[in-house]
Design a protein around this motif. Structure first.
Motif, PDB file in Angstrom:
ATOM      1  N   LEU A 204       0.659 -10.707  -4.384  1.00  0.00           N
ATOM      2  CA  LEU A 204       1.388 -10.600  -4.180  1.00  0.00           C
ATOM      3  C   LEU A 204       1.330  -9.128  -5.213  1.00  0.00           C
ATOM      4  O   LEU A 204       2.383  -7.773  -5.202  1.00  0.00           O
ATOM      5  CB  LEU A 204       2.989 -10.685  -4.179  1.00  0.00           C
ATOM      6  CG  LEU A 204       3.153 -11.503  -3.072  1.00  0.00           C
ATOM      7  CD1 LEU A 204       4.489 -12.200  -2.749  1.00  0.00           C
ATOM      8  CD2 LEU A 204       2.510 -10.932  -1.545  1.00  0.00           C
ATOM      9  N   SER A 206       3.144  -8.822  -8.122  1.00  0.00           N
ATOM     10  CA  SER A 206       4.373  -9.310  -8.624  1.00  0.00           C
ATOM     11  C   SER A 206       4.933 -10.663  -8.611  1.00  0.00           C
ATOM     12  O   SER A 206       4.716 -11.499  -7.456  1.00  0.00           O
ATOM     13  CB  SER A 206       5.170  -7.901  -7.351  1.00  0.00           C
ATOM     14  OG  SER A 206       6.662  -8.245  -8.168  1.00  0.00           O
ATOM     15  N   LEU A 209       8.811 -10.420  -6.613  1.00  0.00           N
ATOM     16  CA  LEU A 209       8.162 -11.429  -5.413  1.00  0.00           C
ATOM     17  C   LEU A 209       8.490 -13.060  -4.886  1.00  0.00           C
ATOM     18  O   LEU A 209       8.556 -13.041  -4.049  1.00  0.00           O
ATOM     19  CB  LEU A 209       7.584 -10.638  -3.949  1.00  0.00           C
ATOM     20  CG  LEU A 209       8.086  -8.986  -4.399  1.00  0.00           C
ATOM     21  CD1 LEU A 209       6.529  -7.952  -3.242  1.00  0.00           C
ATOM     22  CD2 LEU A 209       9.721  -8.828  -3.455  1.00  0.00           C
ATOM     23  N   LEU A 257       8.621  -9.945   1.828  1.00  0.00           N
ATOM     24  CA  LEU A 257       7.570  -9.306   2.059  1.00  0.00           C
ATOM     25  C   LEU A 257       7.137  -7.752   2.286  1.00  0.00           C
ATOM     26  O   LEU A 257       6.020  -6.981   2.189  1.00  0.00           O
ATOM     27  CB  LEU A 257       6.588 -10.601   2.743  1.00  0.00           C
ATOM     28  CG  LEU A 257       6.166 -12.157   2.139  1.00  0.00           C
ATOM     29  CD1 LEU A 257       5.155 -12.828   3.349  1.00  0.00           C
ATOM     30  CD2 LEU A 257       5.281 -11.689   0.892  1.00  0.00           C
ATOM     31  N   CYS A 260       5.751  -5.306  -0.802  1.00  0.00           N
ATOM     32  CA  CYS A 260       4.944  -5.369  -0.841  1.00  0.00           C
ATOM     33  C   CYS A 260       4.076  -4.779  -1.220  1.00  0.00           C
ATOM     34  O   CYS A 260       4.436  -3.869   0.160  1.00  0.00           O
ATOM     35  CB  CYS A 260       4.223  -6.836  -0.582  1.00  0.00           C
ATOM     36  SG  CYS A 260       2.400  -6.960  -1.506  1.00  0.00           S
ATOM     37  N   THR A 282      -0.373 -15.276   2.118  1.00  0.00           N
ATOM     38  CA  THR A 282       0.785 -15.528   1.291  1.00  0.00           C
ATOM     39  C   THR A 282       0.438 -16.889   1.668  1.00  0.00           C
ATOM     40  O   THR A 282       0.568 -18.114   0.789  1.00  0.00           O
ATOM     41  CB  THR A 282       1.663 -14.915   1.395  1.00  0.00           C
ATOM     42  OG1 THR A 282       1.816 -13.674   1.218  1.00  0.00           O
ATOM     43  CG2 THR A 282       2.880 -15.706   0.222  1.00  0.00           C
TER      44      THR A 282
END
Length: 470
Positions: A204, A206, A209, A257, A260, A282
């Motif tokens: 991701l 991040s 997230l 999501l 993203c 994911t």
């Protein structure tokens, strides 16, 4: 006696006045008590609503967040639960502040849909009559500051009492403290996600997230059990949270999501496809992090590169069709399609009729009598009408195809040969089976031609006279 009788009612009037004064004093005391109780209730309302920060568990958790701990995973899971509680506590305190401050500025709620902006502006304006003198440039953009200033100058609200104003100020301070603790917890969770879920974080790109997904699922192992179809809608906003926004703000079937960078950088027509790809990878990355020991972010980075390559390939323009040369004919193989008289006759039976051929044609440069819609969609009769020279509504007759006569049959008919199964017996409905002479018709026709033919002339039935001797 009369004077005494006149002076007797005076004491009664004084008693009535004293009773009225006592009753009025009692009513004033009751009003003072009610006002003091209301003020006390308003002061205690924030304390009743904002009880989360006073709880022992909250203080212990904040201490665990601020100090280094060996049990980071347990603290991260507890932090996600605490974030949910902080969100609920913030909403409750905000509703209390909004209900009180709406008396002073009822239009502010429609101008600022964000809770944090509303609280900051309310704490800055308070009971100020001239809103233009209040500096809001560090809170709101210039365009919104102008709208709030103009609306606040012409608002229909009234000034708050000291108790109500103190209640609003305490509520704003409580919300500011909760938001600060929330930012601290989020920073802690994001700093630990690179070690707890490295592949999800690498995929991701991040930590925020990844932390939100782990927190919503209730842990990394619980996130590994969530299917990919549910990951796409995890964290979806409800319609209540989007009150005041347009229909564009409500994105259906989208969760956290959707924000993203892989999805946001994709074109609009590929964002749904990108969201599904990210959700599928994911789910795999979460299972790798949950059930593999000492996992590295290599698989998450590989998943990310794979998704980026697929999205790039989907954005490439389609290749133009190439004109291929016809293959050379194979003379030895021969044709697979049949030809000849039989095939031509079969095609002739199923060919397009002349009426259909005329209906499919149209004359250019000639005004059509039909409506434009029928003419544009091809629902007219084309050249099949009586006004043009193209044809008529009556379909031409097609001559029936006679059965083909084989060469063997022609030989048999010309030579007089008959089939062995042919017979001279005739079946009649009167006599049944009758034996007929094939040559009888010819003898009868010859006799009739002798007497009744056009070329026979006049003949006598009498025998010819013998010649005379003289």
């Amino acid at each position: 006696d009369e004077l005494e009788a006149e002076e007797e009612p005076a004491p009664r009037g004084e008693e009535e006045k004293e009773e009225e004064e006592r009753s009025l004093g009692a009513e004033l005391d009751e009003l003072d008590e009610a006002a003091s109780e209301a003020a006390q209730e308003e002061e205690e309302e924030v304390a009743r609503v904002g009880r989360l920060r006073q709880s022992a568990r909250y203080r212990e958790h904040m201490e665990a967040v601020l100090r280094e701990s060996e049990k980071d995973y347990e603290v991260v899971v507890a932090s996600n639960e605490m974030l949910v509680k902080i969100e609920g506590e913030t909403s409750a305190v905000f509703e209390s502040v909004r209900a009180t401050y709406s008396k002073r500025f009822p239009e502010l709620e429609t101008l600022l849909p964000s809770k944090l902006d509303y609280v900051k502006v309310a704490d800055r304006i308070r009971n100020e009559v001239e809103v233009a003198k209040v500096d809001l440039s560090d809170i709101l953009p210039p365009s919104v500051v102008m709208v709030v200033t103009v609306t606040g100058s012409t608002t229909s609200g009234t000034l708050l009492s000291d108790a109500e104003l103190r209640h609003c100020v305490e509520g704003c301070a409580e919300i500011a403290a909760l938001e600060a603790d929330k930012a601290t917890i989020l920073g802690f969770v994001e700093s630990r996600m690179a070690d707890l879920a490295p592949n999800v974080t690498a995929l991701l790109n991040s930590s925020g997230l990844a932390a939100m997904l782990v927190g919503m699922a209730g842990g990394l192992h619980e996130l590994a059990r969530v299917p990919a179809c549910n990951l796409t809608v995890m964290g979806q906003r409800g319609r209540r949270d989007l009150a005041g926004f347009g229909s564009v703000a409500a994105l259906p079937h989208t969760g956290v999501l959707f924000f993203c960078d892989l999805v946001q950088t994709a074109p609009a027509f590929l964002q749904r496809k990108a969201l599904k790809l990210v959700a599928a990878k994911t789910a795999l990355a979460a299972r790798v992090d949950a059930f593999e020991r000492a996992s590295s972010p290599g698989r998450g980075a590989a998943f990310r590169d794979e998704i980026a390559a697929k999205l790039e390939k989907l954005q490439q323009p389609e290749k133009a069709p190439r004109v291929k040369a016809l293959p050379p004919p194979d003379i030895m193989a021969g044709k697979k399609k049949r030809g000849g008289r039989r095939v031509r006759n079969a095609k002739e039976r199923t060919r397009m009729t002349e009426m259909r051929s005329l209906a499919n044609k149209r004359a250019f440069g000639v005004d059509s009598a039909a409506e434009y819609g029928d003419d544009a969609m091809g629902n007219d009769f084309g050249l099949l009408n009586a006004e043009t020279e193209g044809g008529s509504m009556r379909a031409p007759k097609i001559a029936k195809l006679k059965p083909a006569v084989t060469k063997r049959k022609m030989v048999q008919l010309s030579s007089g040969a008959t089939n062995g199964l042919s017979s001279s017996l005739v079946f009649t409905p009167v006599q049944g089976i009758e034996l007929a002479n094939p040559t009888a018709d010819a003898a009868l026709r010859q006799a009739n031609d002798r007497w009744f033919s056009d070329n026979s002339g006049f003949q006598s039935a009498l025998p010819a006279a013998p010649p005379s001797l003289t």
